[in-house]
Design a protein around this motif. Structure first.
Motif, PDB file in Angstrom:
ATOM      1  N   LYS A  12       0.815  -1.217   0.000  1.00 20.79           N
ATOM      2  CA  LYS A  12       0.000   0.000   0.000  1.00 20.79           C
ATOM      3  C   LYS A  12       0.845   1.263   0.000  1.00 20.79           C
ATOM      4  O   LYS A  12       0.320   2.351  -0.225  1.00 20.79           O
ATOM      5  CB  LYS A  12      -0.898   0.028   1.242  1.00 20.79           C
ATOM      6  N   GLY A  13       2.137   1.138   0.277  1.00 21.32           N
ATOM      7  CA  GLY A  13       2.992   2.322   0.388  1.00 21.32           C
ATOM      8  C   GLY A  13       2.783   3.069   1.685  1.00 21.32           C
ATOM      9  O   GLY A  13       3.083   4.257   1.791  1.00 21.32           O
ATOM     10  N   ASP A  14       2.255   2.390   2.709  1.00 24.99           N
ATOM     11  CA  ASP A  14       1.934   2.998   3.994  1.00 24.99           C
ATOM     12  C   ASP A  14       3.135   2.905   4.939  1.00 24.99           C
ATOM     13  O   ASP A  14       3.336   1.892   5.606  1.00 24.99           O
ATOM     14  CB  ASP A  14       0.723   2.297   4.604  1.00 24.99           C
ATOM     15  N   LEU A  15       3.921   3.965   4.989  1.00 28.76           N
ATOM     16  CA  LEU A  15       5.099   3.981   5.852  1.00 28.76           C
ATOM     17  C   LEU A  15       4.735   4.252   7.311  1.00 28.76           C
ATOM     18  O   LEU A  15       5.577   4.164   8.179  1.00 28.76           O
ATOM     19  CB  LEU A  15       6.092   5.040   5.375  1.00 28.76           C
ATOM     20  N   GLU A  16       3.481   4.575   7.567  1.00 24.76           N
ATOM     21  CA  GLU A  16       3.025   4.877   8.922  1.00 24.76           C
ATOM     22  C   GLU A  16       2.348   3.667   9.585  1.00 24.76           C
ATOM     23  O   GLU A  16       1.859   3.775  10.693  1.00 24.76           O
ATOM     24  CB  GLU A  16       2.035   6.050   8.883  1.00 24.76           C
ATOM     25  N   ALA A  17       2.323   2.529   8.904  1.00 25.04           N
ATOM     26  CA  ALA A  17       1.638   1.344   9.423  1.00 25.04           C
ATOM     27  C   ALA A  17       2.291   0.851  10.712  1.00 25.04           C
ATOM     28  O   ALA A  17       3.483   1.064  10.949  1.00 25.04           O
ATOM     29  CB  ALA A  17       1.649   0.232   8.382  1.00 25.04           C
ATOM     30  N   GLU A  18       1.496   0.192  11.524  1.00 24.60           N
ATOM     31  CA  GLU A  18       1.969  -0.308  12.818  1.00 24.60           C
ATOM     32  C   GLU A  18       3.125  -1.295  12.659  1.00 24.60           C
ATOM     33  O   GLU A  18       4.090  -1.259  13.417  1.00 24.60           O
ATOM     34  CB  GLU A  18       0.815  -0.974  13.563  1.00 24.60           C
ATOM     35  N   ALA A  19       3.044  -2.199  11.655  1.00 21.82           N
ATOM     36  CA  ALA A  19       4.093  -3.195  11.447  1.00 21.82           C
ATOM     37  C   ALA A  19       5.420  -2.537  11.093  1.00 21.82           C
ATOM     38  O   ALA A  19       6.489  -2.981  11.534  1.00 21.82           O
ATOM     39  CB  ALA A  19       3.684  -4.176  10.351  1.00 21.82           C
ATOM     40  N   VAL A  20       5.372  -1.470  10.312  1.00 22.74           N
ATOM     41  CA  VAL A  20       6.592  -0.747   9.934  1.00 22.74           C
ATOM     42  C   VAL A  20       7.165  -0.039  11.160  1.00 22.74           C
ATOM     43  O   VAL A  20       8.359  -0.122  11.444  1.00 22.74           O
ATOM     44  CB  VAL A  20       6.308   0.266   8.791  1.00 22.74           C
ATOM     45  N   ALA A  21       6.304   0.638  11.898  1.00 26.79           N
ATOM     46  CA  ALA A  21       6.750   1.353  13.100  1.00 26.79           C
ATOM     47  C   ALA A  21       7.345   0.384  14.116  1.00 26.79           C
ATOM     48  O   ALA A  21       8.381   0.672  14.731  1.00 26.79           O
ATOM     49  CB  ALA A  21       5.592   2.118  13.711  1.00 26.79           C
TER      50      ALA A  21
END
Length: 192
Positions: A39-48
């Motif tokens: 999705k290109g979601d750099l703010e996602a919980e898994a990334v954080a």
């Protein structure tokens, strides 16, 4: 033994007990970022969670009493825990596991195929970390870096599979990393 002497005094079976759980858990969490990456979601919980500098406990707090007597002035006798990010733990455990897969001491660790594969993967991890961190001068994480993050992640997946094959672990698409792993040293008597 740990650190620089880990490969010198560690046999492959002992290294497997020490580092397999940590490497498997790191791969598990790396793969958990997949949907957010698509999705290109750099703010996602898994990334954080993967890049959080206080995300995991690397050294648990221990009671520091000596023969039942507290040696600290504040009488708590409880040492502090040490925390780090999963990405840093992944770098460390992959390097140490790769270094343990040598058969003689004549070859420098950086010349081992396992360590070379790990270092190739680390370059993509560095890119991921750079794209996931806040851009200087802004409060938002890596604005406009979704495509770069996605490409670094996909390159990393390919290199990760090469490394996993060299250290006798299943590939990422095997489904073996769908669950969480115990990262304690020798938590399980059996080598998996």
């Amino acid at each position: 033994m740990c650190g620089a002497t880990a490969g010198k005094y560690t046999t492959i079976p002992i290294a497997k007990r020490r580092y397999y759980g940590r490497v498997q858990e790191a791969v598990h969490e790396y793969l958990q970022m997949g949907p957010a990456v698509v999705k290109g979601d750099l703010e996602a919980e898994a990334v954080a969670k993967f890049f959080d500098p206080k995300g995991i406990v690397t050294v648990e707090a221990r009671n520091q009493a000596v023969n039942g007597q507290c040696t600290k002035k504040d009488k708590t006798c409880k040492g502090g825990e040490i925390r780090d990010s999963r990405v840093n733990d992944m770098r460390t455990s992959m390097y140490l596991l790769g270094n343990a897969f040598r058969f003689n001491q004549q070859k420098a660790p950086d010349n081992l195929p396992t360590v070379k594969a790990a270092k190739a993967f680390f370059k993509d991890l560095d890119d991921l970390e750079k794209f996931a961190s806040p851009t200087p001068g802004t409060k938002k994480k890596g604005q406009g870096n979704g495509d770069k993050f996605r490409m670094a992640y996909l390159r990393g997946l390919e290199k990760l599979d090469v490394y996993l094959d060299l250290v006798e672990l299943p590939p990422t698409e095997s489904g073996a990393y769908d669950k969480e792993f115990d990262t304690r040293v020798s938590a399980n008597a059996r080598i998996t």
